[in-house]
Structures are given as structure tokens and as C-alpha cells.
Design a protein around this motif. Structure first.
Motif, PDB file in Angstrom:
ATOM      1  N   GLN A  50       2.505  -9.551   3.579  1.00 26.24           N
ATOM      2  CA  GLN A  50       2.821  -8.077   3.849  1.00 26.24           C
ATOM      3  C   GLN A  50       4.056  -7.589   4.188  1.00 26.24           C
ATOM      4  OE1 GLN A  50      -0.533  -6.058   3.805  1.00 26.24           O
ATOM      5  NE2 GLN A  50      -0.729  -8.086   2.789  1.00 26.24           N
ATOM      6  N   GLU A  82       4.167   2.950  -6.673  1.00 27.85           N
ATOM      7  CA  GLU A  82       3.052   2.382  -5.607  1.00 27.85           C
ATOM      8  C   GLU A  82       3.137   0.889  -5.773  1.00 27.85           C
ATOM      9  OE1 GLU A  82      -0.449   5.020  -6.390  1.00 27.85           O
ATOM     10  OE2 GLU A  82       0.645   5.486  -8.483  1.00 27.85           O
ATOM     11  N   GLU A  96       0.602  -2.432  -5.002  1.00 23.78           N
ATOM     12  CA  GLU A  96      -0.791  -3.153  -4.539  1.00 23.78           C
ATOM     13  C   GLU A  96      -0.779  -4.494  -4.032  1.00 23.78           C
ATOM     14  OE1 GLU A  96      -4.761  -3.843  -4.516  1.00 23.78           O
ATOM     15  OE2 GLU A  96      -3.620  -1.890  -4.826  1.00 23.78           O
ATOM     16  N   GLY A 106       0.811  -1.103   0.072  1.00 26.39           N
ATOM     17  CA  GLY A 106      -0.034   0.042   0.062  1.00 26.39           C
ATOM     18  C   GLY A 106       0.994   1.361  -0.067  1.00 26.39           C
ATOM     19  N   GLU A 107       2.150   1.001   0.222  1.00 24.49           N
ATOM     20  CA  GLU A 107       3.092   2.414  -0.098  1.00 24.49           C
ATOM     21  C   GLU A 107       3.122   3.059  -1.335  1.00 24.49           C
ATOM     22  OE1 GLU A 107       6.215   2.896   3.257  1.00 24.49           O
ATOM     23  OE2 GLU A 107       6.850   1.370   1.843  1.00 24.49           O
ATOM     24  N   LYS A 108       3.100   4.367  -1.132  1.00 21.77           N
ATOM     25  CA  LYS A 108       3.521   5.203  -2.231  1.00 21.77           C
ATOM     26  C   LYS A 108       4.594   6.058  -1.996  1.00 21.77           C
ATOM     27  CE  LYS A 108      -1.638   5.798  -3.620  1.00 21.77           C
ATOM     28  NZ  LYS A 108      -2.623   6.897  -3.715  1.00 21.77           N
TER      29      LYS A 108
END
Length: 442
Positions: free
Chosen positions: A168, A159, A161, A70-72
Motif C-alpha cells: 500500500q 489511475e 489498481e 486506488g487513487e485517481k
């Protein structure tokens, strides 16, 4: 006397090891399943959550980073006002991490006001198993364009997904920023995509099969020329290769997985993935095969000859065949095969064909990674990766730098002289006497 003998044995052993290193330049060493070989020259860089805090990526320098689910993450590059630019990211998940359909990364190049210039995406697809995947974004300067044309700082946004049921764990990232060379003065380049090109499949090769071991990352990719190449790949492993493709040339590739001797017959969908990336490490195309214990094969769809005008095509596969250079092939085997067929590597054949005569480069001066030289073709013939080719290059031989032939010969003569003097001294005679050895498709 014993001390002298021991020294002689150590020196001779060291010389033998150096000789072995000098005469075996083309051996590729692939790591175990799931282990990706990052570029040894890569610099560590941390992505930023905000663009104003982004670290700058220098042109032509490999970088290593990390991204969580989920990081950007933002990075920054500086572009001139004329060159086409490319930023790529290779995502490297852990070997045991579960991934789902749609998991992957998106890379975008943006002006600092968040105007998007371009973006590229890479996912694990229907195979849904962890393996290195690559995506890139580009900036193409078009006459009359209004965005992403000025020189100055630009943002790179990566990014990730990952579905809720996926691993994780953080993924490794290998980042590169490249700018295309300037075009020749007065060159009138096409501004439209090709209307047609040869799209028939290539006839299967019938020549003798040869063995050549792939590397474990882009930097370790083993060079190939036209031919049938045999290697092995274990469940969860990816092998990397590279092929020089010049302007106007057309690349065909297929992979055939051997039958297994374990006796299993379980069906595994998308068991093997054959992928192609261009010299900027942008994804071009891939093909998959299913496996039930018997021989199976997959071929890349026919791709257009390398041409400058390909960049204007709406198809990402055609657009990616926009410049000459080293094109990268990778072969990945699903870890699911381990359950039914065991962990032992399975033999496969990689067939490579590059057709057509090489055309003229449209660039001014040295094309760098966006060109093919006679030395590149020789490197492909020898099966060297980039590091091996650099160590055995012309300047290395001339200067006798590193572990080259010149160094070995000089050391060999020095060792011979040293041992001769010691023997002569032990016998009570001087060591100086007696007979001594002489040293166009734009």
C-alpha cells in the motif's frame, strides 16, 4: 615552497580528473536493485483529485509525481487542433513492495466533459513483481472525426489498481506530454493499417559479443546499435537501453540469461522480463523467460517496420510502432531469484537487430524525438545515454562548454604555464624564454 608544491599537486589532480571525465563519455552507471533513476530535469507536480484543480503539464518537459493505491489523479494538457498527442506515465513501485497479477496503472486522455479520447494500461502481468512499468494515452486527429479534435485544454487521468494483499506504499510517477510534428504540406498519408508485413523471426546473430552497461531509467538508457551486448542484472533490478529505429526499419530483440554458478536448480516462473517501449514511452511488447539455474532466453515477437499507417491497426503492438525515434528496451530480473540463487548479478546477453534502410520522414522540419539523425546513430555506436550525448555534442566541443576537450586543453596549457612560471621564479629566471609548447516507410 611546500605551499607551491601542494598547489601544483591539487591543480594537477583536478586536471587529471577533468581529463578522465572528458575522455570517458560513454560510461553508464546503473543504480542498485530496485532503484529507478528519474529524469534529473523532472519537475515535481501533484496530481489533483478533481479535474478543475489539475496542474498543467508543458509539452516536452518531464515531471515527477506520486500515486497511492486506488487513487485517481488528474493533470491537464493543452492541445492544438492538428497534432497527434501523447501522455505517458512510468509507474515506479518500491523495491520491496509486493504486487499482484492485475496491479498497475491506467492512463487516459479526456475532454474536459469527461469524453474519453484514448487510454492505455500497464500491469505487472504473470511475473507479479515490482518493477518500472509504462503506459500512455494518445489523441489522433482523423478526418471527419467528431471528438477530441479541437484545440484547447484536455484532462489526463492516471489511475492505480492495487489488490488488498499488495503493498500500500505510494508509487512514483514519471510523466511526459509530447505532440507529434506537423506533416509535410501536400502529403497524402494513409488512413488504413498495413495489410501485411514481414513477420518471420530474425536469424540469431553470430558476431563478437561486447560489454555495455545499462542505465537505471529511461533518461539513463544506454544507446545500442546492432550487435550482441553483454551486461549483468541483479534480482529486483531493471536495466534500460535505447535503440534508434528509423522509418521503414524493423526491430528484433532477445535476451539470454546465463547459467548461475551458485548451484541452485529451483524453478522461477517469469524470472526475466524483456520489455520494449516506443519514443513516446508507450508500451509496445514484452517477453518473459522462466529460470532453473541454466541458460534461458526470450525474444520479442516480430514487430512491423516503423510506419505512419501502423497507428490505425487494432493491435496495440502494431499501433505502437507508428513513428521513428529512440525505442527503449528494459531487462528486469525477478527478486524471487534471490531466495534460491543469491543476490549477486547474473550475466545476460541482449541481442539487437535493426533491419532495412531508413525511409524518408513524413514531418515538416525537425522531427524532434520522433526522428533519427546521423548524430543519433553515432551516439548509438558510442554507447552514450542522453545526458552524455548532450555533453559531447558538436556545440559543446565548439564552445568548449562544460568538461569538454577544448576546456581540458585550455586548462592544461594554463596549468603548464602557471607551473613553469613558479619553477622559473624559484630559480630566479623569467618564465617567458626558452622553447614552449604550441597549443520512406509511411
Amino acid at each position: 615552497m611546500n605551499r607551491q608544491r601542494n598547489r601544483g599537486r591539487v591543480t594537477a589532480a583536478a586536471l587529471a580528473a577533468m581529463c578522465a571525465a572528458a575522455v570517458l563519455p560513454g560510461q553508464a552507471h546503473a543504480a542498485g536493485p530496485g532503484v529507478y533513476a528519474f529524469d534529473p530535469d523532472a519537475k515535481n507536480v501533484q496530481g489533483a483529485a478533481t479535474n478543475v484543480e489539475a496542474s498543467t503539464l508543458d509539452e516536452g518537459v518531464p515531471y515527477r509525481s506520486m500515486i497511492k493505491p486506488g487513487e485517481k489523479l488528474y493533470y491537464r494538457v493543452t492541445l492544438d487542433d492538428a497534432s497527434a498527442a501523447y501522455v505517458s506515465a512510468v509507474a515506479v513501485p518500491g523495491d520491496a513492495g509486493a504486487v499482484a497479477y492485475g496491479d498497475g496503472i491506467t492512463v487516459s486522455l479526456r475532454e474536459t466533459d469527461d469524453t474519453r479520447c484514448d487510454s492505455g494500461q500497464a500491469t505487472f502481468g504473470s511475473g507479479a513483481y515490482a518493477r518500472p512499468i509504462t503506459a500512455y494515452a494518445s489523441r489522433t486527429v482523423k478526418e471527419g472525426g467528431s471528438t477530441c479534435h479541437e484545440g484547447g485544454p484536455y484532462d489526463v487521468l492516471v489511475e492505480r489498481e492495487s489488490k488488498a494483499g499488495s503493498s500500500q506504499e505510494p508509487w512514483g510517477l514519471e510523466l511526459r506530454f509530447l505532440q507529434e510534428p506537423k506533416l509535410k504540406n501536400g502529403t497524402s498519408m494513409p488512413t488504413e493499417a498495413p495489410e501485411s508485413w514481414p513477420s518471420a523471426s530474425a536469424k540469431p546473430l553470430t558476431g563478437k559479443q561486447q560489454k555495455r552497461s545499462g542505465g537505471s531509467g529511461f533518461s539513463e538508457a544506454t544507446s545500442l546499435e546492432n550487435g550482441r551486448w553483454q551486461d549483468t542484472v541483479a534480482p529486483g533490478q531493471t536495466r534500460f537501453y535505447r535503440v534508434p529505429v528509423d522509418w521503414g526499419q524493423q526491430l528484433y530483440a532477445s535476451a539470454g540469461l546465463s547459467n548461475t554458478t551458485s548451484g541452485g536448480e529451483e524453478f522461477v516462473g517469469s524470472a526475466l522480463t524483456l520489455s520494449l517501449a516506443n519514443p513516446a514511452q508507450g508500451q509496445v511488447s514484452d517477453a518473459t523467460l522462466s529460470y532453473s539455474g541454466g541458460p534461458a532466453s526470450a525474444s520479442l515477437r516480430p514487430l512491423p517496420p516503423v510506419a505512419y499507417r501502423n497507428r490505425f491497426d487494432s493491435s496495440s503492438q502494431v499501433s505502437a510502432m507508428r513513428f521513428a525515434g529512440w525505442y527503449y528496451l528494459s531487462v528486469s530480473l525477478s527478486p524471487k531469484l534471490k531466495e534460491s540463487y543469491g543476490a549477486e548479478p547474473i550475466p545476460f546477453e541482449l541481442s539487437v537487430q535493426v533491419k532495412n534502410q531508413a525511409g524518408e520522414s513524413p514531418y515538416e522540419g525537425d522531427a524532434g524525438v520522433f526522428g533519427v539523425t546521423d548524430q543519433d546513430r553515432e551516439v548509438a555506436r558510442k554507447g552514450q545515454n542522453a545526458e552524455q550525448a548532450a555533453k559531447s555534442g558538436p556545440m559543446t566541443v565548439v564552445a568548449a562548454a562544460g568538461i569538454g576537450t577544448g576546456t581540458v586543453l585550455v586548462l592544461g596549457l594554463g596549468v603548464w604555464t602557471l607551473l613553469a612560471r613558479r619553477r622559473a621564479s624559484a630559480a630566479g629566471h623569467p618564465a617567458g624564454g626558452g622553447n614552449q609548447p604550441s597549443a520512406q516507410g509511411w
